[in-house]
Write an enzyme that holds these catalytic residues in place. Structure first.
Site, mmCIF file in Angstrom:
data_model
loop_
_atom_site.group_PDB
_atom_site.id
_atom_site.type_symbol
_atom_site.label_atom_id
_atom_site.label_comp_id
_atom_site.label_asym_id
_atom_site.label_seq_id
_atom_site.Cartn_x
_atom_site.Cartn_y
_atom_site.Cartn_z
ATOM 1 N N ASN A 1 -6.037 4.309 -2.470
ATOM 2 C CA ASN A 1 -4.861 4.339 -0.914
ATOM 3 C C ASN A 1 -5.844 3.035 -0.083
ATOM 4 O O ASN A 1 -6.975 2.422 -0.522
ATOM 5 C CB ASN A 1 -4.577 5.034 -0.342
ATOM 6 C CG ASN A 1 -4.318 6.347 -0.627
ATOM 7 O OD1 ASN A 1 -2.574 6.070 -1.481
ATOM 8 N ND2 ASN A 1 -4.525 7.255 -0.491
ATOM 9 N N CYS B 1 0.545 7.235 -8.721
ATOM 10 C CA CYS B 1 1.284 6.411 -7.880
ATOM 11 C C CYS B 1 2.018 5.788 -8.676
ATOM 12 O O CYS B 1 1.799 5.294 -10.320
ATOM 13 C CB CYS B 1 1.083 5.618 -7.630
ATOM 14 S SG CYS B 1 1.316 3.751 -6.656
ATOM 15 N N ASN C 1 4.459 3.520 -8.532
ATOM 16 C CA ASN C 1 4.022 2.054 -9.145
ATOM 17 C C ASN C 1 3.761 1.318 -9.991
ATOM 18 O O ASN C 1 3.393 0.416 -10.716
ATOM 19 C CB ASN C 1 5.093 1.625 -7.743
ATOM 20 C CG ASN C 1 6.376 2.203 -7.278
ATOM 21 O OD1 ASN C 1 7.403 1.664 -8.282
ATOM 22 N ND2 ASN C 1 6.487 1.777 -6.574
ATOM 23 N N CYS D 1 8.488 3.340 -3.250
ATOM 24 C CA CYS D 1 7.748 4.351 -3.374
ATOM 25 C C CYS D 1 8.567 5.291 -4.280
ATOM 26 O O CYS D 1 9.061 5.887 -4.625
ATOM 27 C CB CYS D 1 8.153 5.491 -2.627
ATOM 28 S SG CYS D 1 6.835 7.092 -2.043
#
Lengths: 280, 280
Positions: A75, A84, A86, A218
């Protein structure tokens, strides 16, 4: 460090700095991650995707027979994250661009091996695994526009609360500059998706991510929104979900896995200035 | 466009994409400017600094005997702007890095020729010209923390209103997520600087820029804050001004010109992806 060449990319405007490090030799400190992701004094991104051969990283060595590359996701605050939705599309786009994978790729992540395919349109599909829709119905309040609306708790496996909003106008009017209030909150907090049905199997959505704020997209939240909308369980149909950063498609297959399809764009190759690097 | 190599840099975290275009051959459209400055789908910056030989741009041809390079400054929204105090430092740092200027540089801008020097510490000093402190005392309100405080109107030559705040705690508590209310407003709007005296010739400041919102730094705003603090006119002393993005020094010389000194950092060289470029 003398030199570092990285790549910037995004999936529905969820953006990443890709750091190639096939040998696993780079010490990607939280400080360097924060510096790369700083939007004013660095490059700017929601997170870093370090590209390592699976056999060269402790976290992925056991997956190396199945997945040649490990996506070490961090992050923007420097913390480690497991997956994640994406990010994995952008990671695969990078592997395609450098010519090491073709239409199919398996990616090692801290959340296990993720399988991906290329669509005819060039989008990337990711098997996001099986969601868990929970029985409890937390109540969501997003000041000042809505209050006391029941939501649906979904684990993807990260925690989400999906809240239906009646109209696009009400969705647009939501103030997500502050975290929505969720009662009861998930034990580790939650991402909150506000969703409008705009047509048959077609959703529009805004999302507030825990610890971040409102984001353009998201991936797991898009999947959670479709799981909540399907209600009675998967029927294998494909939904379109519009987010501020673009559009994805989600299929909750009858075997229980959720497949997320969407764009992945490489923006630039970036040579960090040696003097800048020396600071971190 | 097949290829475009740019540079990212910042001055007190006011950040820029530097586009070298010595021949003035590039058509820097508002669309391309916005795409480059988009922090999620592009590189991300507060503005673009196009580097053109002065003789090769209509706006700067008359200045070419005095200043070899023209800083074609564009705001992130694609609009043209005349000058930027932090931007000119970063522009000069770039010219130094590529070896075309030494300790002194004259830069052609839409606001005239700006002269710059390097300090012993490597900071860049810019002669920002003569300010104009206006007689009227507009009243500023920054909800919810302060109201009905008289400010000082200063033109640098862009319009500023400088508002004194008693303590650092009150400065930190200001809500600048919405524009402060200024009565009467300047005809074209204004940047608003909230300033605390934290020591002898030492200010701490936050700034709300018209059309942008709160920023990490504003070069002309830093100068305006010192002009307002000096009150009775220039005495040639040097002030330190702390902004969220770093620290600058300002000297209002007795000849009437304001000199701004501060850091300028090059972050990276960036090769934009040809497919990405094709979209703009």
């Amino acid at each position: 460090m003398d030199r570092l060449r990285v790549v910037k990319g995004h999936g529905t405007e969820n953006d990443f700095v890709i750091v190639p490090d096939l040998d696993g030799a780079l010490e990607l400190t939280p400080e360097l991650t924060r510096a790369l992701c700083d939007r004013h004094s660095g490059i700017g991104a929601d997170g870093v995707l370090r590209v390592v051969r699976s056999e060269n990283a402790r976290e992925s060595a056991e997956m190396s027979a199945e997945a040649e590359y490990f996506m070490d996701y961090r992050n923007a605050d420097g913390s480690v994250a497991s997956m994640c939705g994406n990010g994995v599309r952008v990671f695969v786009r990078y592997l395609q661009a450098v010519g090491v994978v073709d239409d199919y790729a398996a990616v090692a992540t801290r959340g296990g091996v993720k399988r991906t395919w290329l669509t005819d349109e060039g989008d990337v599909i990711v098997d996001m695994g099986k969601p868990l829709a929970l029985a409890d119905r937390p109540v969501a309040t997003a000041a000042p526009s809505i209050d006391a609306v029941p939501g649906v708790a979904v684990e993807m496996p990260n925690p989400h609360v999906v809240v239906a909003v009646p109209t696009r106008a009400e969705l647009a009017a939501l103030d997500l500059s502050r975290p929505p209030v969720i009662e009861p909150a998930r034990p580790d907090g939650q991402n909150v998706e506000f969703v409008v049905r705009v047509g048959p199997r077609h959703l529009a959505m805004r999302v507030h991510e825990r610890g971040v704020g409102e984001t353009r997209s998201c991936g797991t939240g898009i999947c959670a929104a479709v799981v909540a909308a399907e209600g009675s369980g998967p029927d294998g149909s494909t939904w379109q979900v519009d987010v501020p950063g673009g559009t994805c498609r989600v299929t909750w297959r009858t075997d229980g896995d959720v497949y997320l399809a969407g764009p992945a764009v490489l923006v630039a190759e970036i040579d960090l200035d040696p003097d800048w690097l020396d600071r971190y």
